[in-house]
Motif scaffolding. Structure first.
Motif, PDB file in Angstrom:
ATOM      1  N   PRO A  84       0.823  -1.215   0.000  1.00 16.65           N
ATOM      2  CA  PRO A  84       0.000   0.000   0.000  1.00 16.65           C
ATOM      3  C   PRO A  84       0.854   1.261   0.000  1.00 16.65           C
ATOM      4  CG  PRO A  84       0.249  -0.765   2.228  1.00 16.65           C
ATOM      5  CD  PRO A  84       0.985  -1.756   1.380  1.00 16.65           C
ATOM      6  N   VAL A  85       0.180   2.390  -0.086  1.00 19.36           N
ATOM      7  CA  VAL A  85       0.857   3.679   0.073  1.00 19.36           C
ATOM      8  C   VAL A  85       0.867   3.997   1.562  1.00 19.36           C
ATOM      9  CG1 VAL A  85       0.844   6.121  -0.500  1.00 19.36           C
ATOM     10  CG2 VAL A  85       0.094   4.434  -2.198  1.00 19.36           C
ATOM     11  N   TRP A  86       2.039   3.881   2.184  1.00 21.06           N
ATOM     12  CA  TRP A  86       2.134   4.101   3.631  1.00 21.06           C
ATOM     13  C   TRP A  86       2.060   5.590   3.962  1.00 21.06           C
ATOM     14  CZ3 TRP A  86       2.136  -0.045   6.820  1.00 21.06           C
ATOM     15  CH2 TRP A  86       2.458  -1.288   6.269  1.00 21.06           C
ATOM     16  N   PRO A  87       1.466   5.942   5.094  1.00 25.56           N
ATOM     17  CA  PRO A  87       1.400   7.357   5.499  1.00 25.56           C
ATOM     18  C   PRO A  87       2.793   7.950   5.683  1.00 25.56           C
ATOM     19  CG  PRO A  87      -0.076   6.009   6.846  1.00 25.56           C
ATOM     20  CD  PRO A  87       0.785   5.057   6.064  1.00 25.56           C
ATOM     21  N   GLU A  88       2.895   9.222   5.430  1.00 21.95           N
ATOM     22  CA  GLU A  88       4.175   9.907   5.604  1.00 21.95           C
ATOM     23  C   GLU A  88       4.327  10.424   7.025  1.00 21.95           C
ATOM     24  OE1 GLU A  88       4.494  12.885   2.588  1.00 21.95           O
ATOM     25  OE2 GLU A  88       5.157  11.437   1.079  1.00 21.95           O
ATOM     26  N   HIS A  89       5.571  10.469   7.492  1.00 19.45           N
ATOM     27  CA  HIS A  89       5.897  10.918   8.842  1.00 19.45           C
ATOM     28  C   HIS A  89       7.036  11.925   8.775  1.00 19.45           C
ATOM     29  CE1 HIS A  89       3.531   7.606  10.641  1.00 19.45           C
ATOM     30  NE2 HIS A  89       3.976   6.897   9.617  1.00 19.45           N
ATOM     31  N   PRO A  90       7.083  12.878   9.705  1.00 13.03           N
ATOM     32  CA  PRO A  90       8.208  13.824   9.737  1.00 13.03           C
ATOM     33  C   PRO A  90       9.526  13.078   9.980  1.00 13.03           C
ATOM     34  CG  PRO A  90       6.405  14.597  11.111  1.00 13.03           C
ATOM     35  CD  PRO A  90       6.085  13.180  10.744  1.00 13.03           C
ATOM     36  N   VAL A  91      10.558  13.461   9.249  1.00 15.78           N
ATOM     37  CA  VAL A  91      11.867  12.823   9.374  1.00 15.78           C
ATOM     38  C   VAL A  91      12.929  13.902   9.571  1.00 15.78           C
ATOM     39  CG1 VAL A  91      13.593  11.368   8.257  1.00 15.78           C
ATOM     40  CG2 VAL A  91      11.166  10.884   7.930  1.00 15.78           C
ATOM     41  N   ASP A  92      13.776  13.696  10.578  1.00 19.33           N
ATOM     42  CA  ASP A  92      14.892  14.600  10.858  1.00 19.33           C
ATOM     43  C   ASP A  92      16.138  14.020  10.177  1.00 19.33           C
ATOM     44  OD1 ASP A  92      16.811  16.309  11.799  1.00 19.33           O
ATOM     45  OD2 ASP A  92      16.650  15.691  13.896  1.00 19.33           O
ATOM     46  N   THR A  93      16.489  14.542   9.006  1.00 18.64           N
ATOM     47  CA  THR A  93      17.588  13.956   8.233  1.00 18.64           C
ATOM     48  C   THR A  93      18.970  14.385   8.708  1.00 18.64           C
ATOM     49  OG1 THR A  93      17.427  15.757   6.605  1.00 18.64           O
ATOM     50  CG2 THR A  93      16.162  13.741   6.166  1.00 18.64           C
ATOM     51  N   ASP A  94      19.084  15.558   9.327  1.00 16.92           N
ATOM     52  CA  ASP A  94      20.413  16.040   9.733  1.00 16.92           C
ATOM     53  C   ASP A  94      20.630  16.003  11.242  1.00 16.92           C
ATOM     54  OD1 ASP A  94      18.784  18.105  10.529  1.00 16.92           O
ATOM     55  OD2 ASP A  94      19.515  19.542   9.044  1.00 16.92           O
ATOM     56  N   GLY A  95      19.662  15.514  11.999  1.00 17.99           N
ATOM     57  CA  GLY A  95      19.844  15.332  13.427  1.00 17.99           C
ATOM     58  C   GLY A  95      19.818  16.593  14.261  1.00 17.99           C
ATOM     59  N   ASP A  96      19.233  17.671  13.732  1.00 20.06           N
ATOM     60  CA  ASP A  96      19.211  18.916  14.492  1.00 20.06           C
ATOM     61  C   ASP A  96      17.961  19.053  15.357  1.00 20.06           C
ATOM     62  OD1 ASP A  96      17.273  19.354  12.607  1.00 20.06           O
ATOM     63  OD2 ASP A  96      18.109  21.247  11.842  1.00 20.06           O
ATOM     64  N   GLY A  97      17.141  18.006  15.405  1.00 18.23           N
ATOM     65  CA  GLY A  97      15.943  18.045  16.226  1.00 18.23           C
ATOM     66  C   GLY A  97      14.729  18.616  15.531  1.00 18.23           C
ATOM     67  N   GLU A  98      14.859  19.033  14.291  1.00 14.75           N
ATOM     68  CA  GLU A  98      13.735  19.569  13.529  1.00 14.75           C
ATOM     69  C   GLU A  98      13.525  18.717  12.282  1.00 14.75           C
ATOM     70  OE1 GLU A  98      14.207  23.670  12.671  1.00 14.75           O
ATOM     71  OE2 GLU A  98      14.441  24.281  14.772  1.00 14.75           O
ATOM     72  N   SER A  99      12.244  18.460  11.968  1.00 14.96           N
ATOM     73  CA  SER A  99      11.950  17.641  10.798  1.00 14.96           C
ATOM     74  C   SER A  99      12.288  18.406   9.524  1.00 14.96           C
ATOM     75  CB  SER A  99      10.482  17.235  10.801  1.00 14.96           C
ATOM     76  OG  SER A  99       9.646  18.384  10.771  1.00 14.96           O
ATOM     77  N   ASP A 100      12.900  17.695   8.581  1.00 13.07           N
ATOM     78  CA  ASP A 100      13.318  18.314   7.329  1.00 13.07           C
ATOM     79  C   ASP A 100      12.427  17.912   6.160  1.00 13.07           C
ATOM     80  OD1 ASP A 100      15.858  19.408   8.497  1.00 13.07           O
ATOM     81  OD2 ASP A 100      16.271  17.277   8.744  1.00 13.07           O
ATOM     82  N   LEU A 101      11.792  16.762   6.258  1.00 12.67           N
ATOM     83  CA  LEU A 101      10.924  16.299   5.184  1.00 12.67           C
ATOM     84  C   LEU A 101       9.968  15.255   5.723  1.00 12.67           C
ATOM     85  CD1 LEU A 101      12.207  13.256   4.442  1.00 12.67           C
ATOM     86  CD2 LEU A 101      13.911  14.662   3.310  1.00 12.67           C
ATOM     87  N   ASP A 102       9.025  14.886   4.908  1.00 13.61           N
ATOM     88  CA  ASP A 102       8.085  13.835   5.259  1.00 13.61           C
ATOM     89  C   ASP A 102       8.308  12.648   4.333  1.00 13.61           C
ATOM     90  OD1 ASP A 102       6.882  15.320   7.231  1.00 13.61           O
ATOM     91  OD2 ASP A 102       5.364  16.165   5.902  1.00 13.61           O
ATOM     92  N   GLN A 103       8.316  11.452   4.925  1.00 16.84           N
ATOM     93  CA  GLN A 103       8.432  10.244   4.114  1.00 16.84           C
ATOM     94  C   GLN A 103       7.859   9.067   4.891  1.00 16.84           C
ATOM     95  OE1 GLN A 103      12.692  10.008   3.534  1.00 16.84           O
ATOM     96  NE2 GLN A 103      12.910   8.475   5.139  1.00 16.84           N
ATOM     97  N   PRO A 104       7.463   8.012   4.183  1.00 17.46           N
ATOM     98  CA  PRO A 104       6.926   6.833   4.883  1.00 17.46           C
ATOM     99  C   PRO A 104       8.007   6.151   5.711  1.00 17.46           C
ATOM    100  CG  PRO A 104       6.330   6.837   2.552  1.00 17.46           C
ATOM    101  CD  PRO A 104       7.374   7.893   2.728  1.00 17.46           C
ATOM    102  N   TRP A 105       7.584   5.539   6.795  1.00 17.41           N
ATOM    103  CA  TRP A 105       8.500   4.736   7.584  1.00 17.41           C
ATOM    104  C   TRP A 105       8.764   3.401   6.907  1.00 17.41           C
ATOM    105  CZ3 TRP A 105       5.849   5.712  12.950  1.00 17.41           C
ATOM    106  CH2 TRP A 105       6.305   6.931  13.469  1.00 17.41           C
TER     107      TRP A 105
END
Length: 223
Positions: A84-105
């Motif tokens: 299926p198309v999984w729901p997207e979740h906030p992802v912190d790509t650089d580890g600064d504590g803030e989400s940078d993009l949304d993508q499925p787990w």
């Protein structure tokens, strides 16, 4: 001391009794709230239902406890599967504590046996779901799924469930994915809230390599 006649008469009346004595006999019965006993439904997986088709369990209203027993025939996982198309979740790509993009787990879907159960809500309800199975991990957490090499994951069963809305005769969008993890038992987490007429599909699949019998409990509570 002289007694006033009307005081003496009142005292005699109280001692002799009257229609309004004793007082508690004249009070209304105390309110006792009614206790609604949840309806218990037991269902067995219908082996005659074709793979990929829904086993329709009909309309259920709260309060109900639905217990489904079934059996996984085979297990597997395809990381490249488009459904299926999984729901997207906030992802912190650089580890600064803030989400940078949304993508499925997650990505992919089960390649083995998948059981699909369809339920229509007959009333407003909150829903809890719990899945347990035979041959569970000894410490309550499955080993990571790491094929193709041998490892702990290939000697234990890891079943999951995913909740979908119903789209015609098939599952639609994912509405609950907490049942997809390495926990035993699997749980929906926070109860989900549904309205009358909502149609839900519960999909049960086997993630590791060992099939197992399972018990799926759906609890509908009143809102």
């Amino acid at each position: 001391m002289r007694f006033r006649p009307f005081v003496l008469l009142a005292a005699v009346s109280m001692l002799c009794g009257c229609d309004s004595w004793p007082l508690h006999a004249q009070l209304p019965d105390p309110y006792v709230p009614s206790v609604v006993v949840p309806l218990a439904e037991d269902v067995t997986e219908d082996q005659a239902v074709a793979e990929g088709a829904l086993q329709d369990l009909g309309v259920l209203a709260a309060p109900t406890t639905l217990t489904i027993t079934g059996d996984m025939d085979s297990c597997g996982w395809d990381d490249a599967a488009a459904w299926p198309v999984w729901p997207e979740h906030p992802v912190d790509t650089d580890g600064d504590g803030e989400s940078d993009l949304d993508q499925p787990w997650y990505a992919g879907w089960y390649t083995g046996d998948v059981d699909l159960f369809a339920i229509e809500l007959g009333s407003a309800a909150w829903a809890g779901v719990e899945l347990s199975w035979d041959n569970p991990p000894p410490d309550g957490v499955n080993a990571p799924y790491e094929p193709p090499g041998p490892g702990p994951w290939d000697s234990e069963s890891d079943l999951d469930f995913v909740l979908f809305d119903q789209d015609g005769a098939a599952p639609g969008e994912v509405i609950g994915e907490n049942g997809f993890s390495r926990d035993h038992p699997e749980s929906v987490g926070s109860p989900l809230v549904f309205a009358p007429g909502d149609r839900v599909v519960v999909a049960v699949g086997c993630h590791h390599g060992v099939p197992a019998r399972y018990t799926l409990i759906v609890t509908l509570g009143t809102r």
